[in-house]
Design an enzyme around this catalytic site. Structure first.
Site, PDB file in Angstrom:
ATOM      1  N   LYS A 138     -24.119  15.060  45.955  1.00  0.00           N
ATOM      2  CA  LYS A 138     -25.373  14.889  46.930  1.00  0.00           C
ATOM      3  C   LYS A 138     -25.110  15.225  48.422  1.00  0.00           C
ATOM      4  O   LYS A 138     -25.983  15.869  49.019  1.00  0.00           O
ATOM      5  CB  LYS A 138     -25.805  13.463  47.004  1.00  0.00           C
ATOM      6  CG  LYS A 138     -26.918  12.790  47.915  1.00  0.00           C
ATOM      7  CD  LYS A 138     -28.116  13.468  47.269  1.00  0.00           C
ATOM      8  CE  LYS A 138     -29.176  13.420  48.470  1.00  0.00           C
ATOM      9  NZ  LYS A 138     -29.041  14.434  49.126  1.00  0.00           N
ATOM     10  N   ILE A 181     -28.146  23.415  47.273  1.00  0.00           N
ATOM     11  CA  ILE A 181     -27.709  24.663  46.830  1.00  0.00           C
ATOM     12  C   ILE A 181     -26.511  25.158  47.732  1.00  0.00           C
ATOM     13  O   ILE A 181     -26.714  25.572  48.788  1.00  0.00           O
ATOM     14  CB  ILE A 181     -28.927  25.653  46.653  1.00  0.00           C
ATOM     15  CG1 ILE A 181     -29.972  25.114  45.838  1.00  0.00           C
ATOM     16  CG2 ILE A 181     -28.080  27.097  46.389  1.00  0.00           C
ATOM     17  CD1 ILE A 181     -31.108  25.940  45.936  1.00  0.00           C
ATOM     18  N   CYS A 218     -22.758  22.706  35.139  1.00  0.00           N
ATOM     19  CA  CYS A 218     -22.192  22.130  36.379  1.00  0.00           C
ATOM     20  C   CYS A 218     -21.026  21.356  35.856  1.00  0.00           C
ATOM     21  O   CYS A 218     -20.247  20.801  36.742  1.00  0.00           O
ATOM     22  CB  CYS A 218     -23.207  20.959  36.565  1.00  0.00           C
ATOM     23  SG  CYS A 218     -24.890  21.412  36.691  1.00  0.00           S
ATOM     24  N   SER A 264     -29.039  17.323  45.177  1.00  0.00           N
ATOM     25  CA  SER A 264     -27.989  17.761  45.706  1.00  0.00           C
ATOM     26  C   SER A 264     -28.297  19.116  46.327  1.00  0.00           C
ATOM     27  O   SER A 264     -29.418  19.873  45.650  1.00  0.00           O
ATOM     28  CB  SER A 264     -26.943  18.048  44.765  1.00  0.00           C
ATOM     29  OG  SER A 264     -27.220  18.399  43.507  1.00  0.00           O
ATOM     30  N   HIS A 276     -22.972  20.792  45.847  1.00  0.00           N
ATOM     31  CA  HIS A 276     -22.747  20.904  44.458  1.00  0.00           C
ATOM     32  C   HIS A 276     -22.451  22.332  44.289  1.00  0.00           C
ATOM     33  O   HIS A 276     -23.400  23.010  43.580  1.00  0.00           O
ATOM     34  CB  HIS A 276     -23.860  20.227  43.641  1.00  0.00           C
ATOM     35  CG  HIS A 276     -23.601  20.413  42.299  1.00  0.00           C
ATOM     36  ND1 HIS A 276     -22.696  20.494  41.515  1.00  0.00           N
ATOM     37  CD2 HIS A 276     -24.698  20.295  41.238  1.00  0.00           C
ATOM     38  CE1 HIS A 276     -23.032  20.438  40.180  1.00  0.00           C
ATOM     39  NE2 HIS A 276     -24.211  20.477  40.041  1.00  0.00           N
TER      40      HIS A 276
END
Lengths: 169, 393
Positions: free
Chosen positions: B335, B211, B84, B209, B339
């Site tokens: 959030k 997808i 990430c 968060s 993300h």
């Protein structure tokens, strides 16, 4: 004209396009025909003693003969002093639960299990072990509670693994 | 050679479930904006970095696919992966190239198209982002599961409640509702959060968060290039700090802090001549890695924005809203903004560049006093951490 109507026309002409519509976003999606099934083959040759240990009801770790570093998960070489002179040692299987969770949204390959609890237990030797916890009700679990490791059979696959059993005070 | 590196153009796609665009079209949205913003042309770009994890999407050579679509064929490139934190790792790659004098103009394009795969498969693939054999194969950990292990330990240590964690969701959705590029542009209440279903106890759907599909682009250039071409208002990359942690979570000594964040911050602060003790006085605005509500709270404390155990109190006192001690995640954060893994770190640079230049939407614009901003980007569960300091000077 909505996308749906357009697609119906397309479908009539071509009969079988693998196109589906995301109704919410009104978007055409090509559903790929090429599906891949992935299954890894992982070498456990150098740590096979660990799995023999499970059959003997033992939880085994490795220890560096040179610098005494203890390893769980077991490994065949020492990350610290780079020696590969390791010996097998049996762990106490007793310790304290450091943290835990319960998995409700499961990965595809775990979808056949009931929701499961996972914890990390710190053994007497000062080493952590992550595993499923036998207690599925999180309200009955507490950080800092005593626990032990038990060698169990994982069903329905029927293979040996280890599990954390919490001990109520 | 050691040169100053400036951000001269930024762009972001709309984040969300982007079934209306393919991989290249999604990249095009942020690329065109960044190019227009910079005033340069594609031919001026010497090298391009693509931040992308990509295991859920179909293009196996994403940098090459995008090179063809964006007319960058023949330029040097690579794909960067640091989970990430891939976006920040990409920025680091471009920064070093320019700083060292190996290039004058480099593009960083972060992109993820996660919804090309079915949700349960995405859950599975992110869940494997730890130690495959000892955590996933036998115990089926998930990404929320990893952070839940931190949440449980934190809540126990500081007597925090699930409601306290939900306050992060409330704040970030509040700002997400004011960001036209955000995945969720809707406010939520503590009750909404508390009533959402458990994903991995004690974390619920609204602690998590989404997808997301999205792309973000920045163009960085050397000071020489910026001066020669009369480019106005660059935002300088002052420093980038970085660290890593163990693959197995069980190898870590505690679950109250992400060690990699603490170390990355130390490096970034030192290189930018910032003192951790007075960091909130120096930084006007921050974007921190809130993949889950607990992650934002850990970030407050690991970055030194608030003392240990006081992250919850900072939220109660609205210290991370505009007008508080330090506004955090005015974009909506991971959030609410969403993300898209590889795009996230780059998107933080886009957001902070806008904030520093007073180009964010009015209702979510921070007061800029010192002209300094902080981006904090975590890969996996603290497996990677990057802290980047941006400055107007």
């Amino acid at each position: 004209m909505s996308n749906e109507t357009t697609l119906t026309v397309v479908e009539k002409k071509r009969k079988s396009l693998p196109i589906i519509i995301d109704q919410k976003r009104n978007a055409y999606l090509w559903e790929s025909n090429r599906e891949l099934k992935l299954k890894y083959m992982l070498s456990v040759e150098k740590i096979k003693r660990f799995f023999e240990g499970l059959a003997e009801n033992k939880l085994l770790a490795t220890k560096c003969e040179k610098c005494n570093e203890l390893y769980f998960p077991p490994q065949s070489f020492c990350s610290k002093c780079l020696s590969n002179n390791m010996k097998w040692v049996e762990l106490s299987k007793e310790g304290e639960i450091v943290t835990f969770t319960k998995i409700y949204v499961k990965p595809t390959s775990f979808s056949h299990y009931a929701d499961y609890t996972i914890g990390i237990i710190r053994l007497k030797e000062g080493i952590n072990v992550l595993a499923w916890i036998s207690e599925k009700n999180v309200n009955k679990l507490k950080v800092g509670m005593k626990g032990r490791i038990e060698i169990v059979n994982r069903e329905p696959e029927n293979y040996l693994t280890y599990e954390i059993i919490p001990i109520e005070n | 050679m050691d040169r100053k590196v400036g951000i001269i153009g930024v762009g972001s796609s709309r984040f969300g479930i982007r079934n209306d665009v393919n991989f290249s079209e999604l990249a095009f949205e942020s690329f065109k904006q960044a190019l227009d913003d910079s005033g340069i042309e594609a031919k001026d770009i010497e090298y391009y970095v693509v931040s992308n994890v990509g295991i859920w999407s179909s293009e196996e050579l994403p940098a090459i696919t995008l090179g063809e679509s964006l007319n960058l064929v023949g330029k040097g490139s690579l794909r960067v992966e640091a989970a990430c934190a891939s976006g920040s790792a990409g920025v680091k790659t471009a920064y070093e190239m320019v700083k060292s004098g190996n290039a004058d103009v480099v593009l960083v394009l972060g992109i993820e198209k996660m919804n090309e795969s079915q949700t349960p498969n995405v859950v599975e693939l992110i869940g494997r982002a730890g130690n495959y054999f000892w955590e996933f194969e036998n115990f089926g950990l998930t990404f929320p599961g990893y952070y839940a292990l931190y949440a449980t330990a934190y809540m126990n240590e500081y007597q925090a409640k699930e409601e306290d964690l939900c306050k992060v969701a409330v704040k970030n959705h509040y700002y997400g509702a004011r960001n036209p590029n955000a995945h969720f542009q809707k406010e939520v209440t503590i009750e909404d959060c508390m009533n959402s279903k458990y994903v991995a106890w004690p974390l619920k759907l609204l602690d998590s968060s989404p997808i997301t599909d999205g792309s973000a682009s920045i163009i960085v250039a050397s000071e020489d290039y910026i001066r020669k071409n009369g480019i106005k208002e660059p935002v300088w990359i002052k420093s980038i700090g970085y660290s890593t942690d163990t693959s197995n979570l069980s190898k870590r000594s505690n679950f109250l802090s992400l060690r990699s964040t603490v170390e990355a911050a130390e490096i970034a602060y030192k290189k930018a001549n910032l003192n951790k003790d007075e960091i909130t006085k120096k930084i006007d605005v921050a974007e921190v890695h809130d993949c889950f509500t607990i992650a934002e709270i850990l970030a407050y404390e690991d970055l030194g924005l608030f003392p240990r155990g006081e992250g919850i109190k900072a939220l109660k006192d609205k210290q991370t809203y505009i007008g508080g001690k330090i506004p955090v995640n005015l974009s909506g954060g991971l959030k609410a903004k969403g993300h898209p893994i590889g795009a996230t770190g780059v998107s933080m640079m886009v957001e902070l560049t806008k904030q520093l230049k007073y180009k964010a939407e009015k209702q979510r614009q921070a007061d800029i006093k010192n002209g300094i901003a902080l981006a904090h980007n975590v890969g996996g569960t603290g497996h990677y951490a990057y802290v980047t300091i941006l400055s107007l000077n």
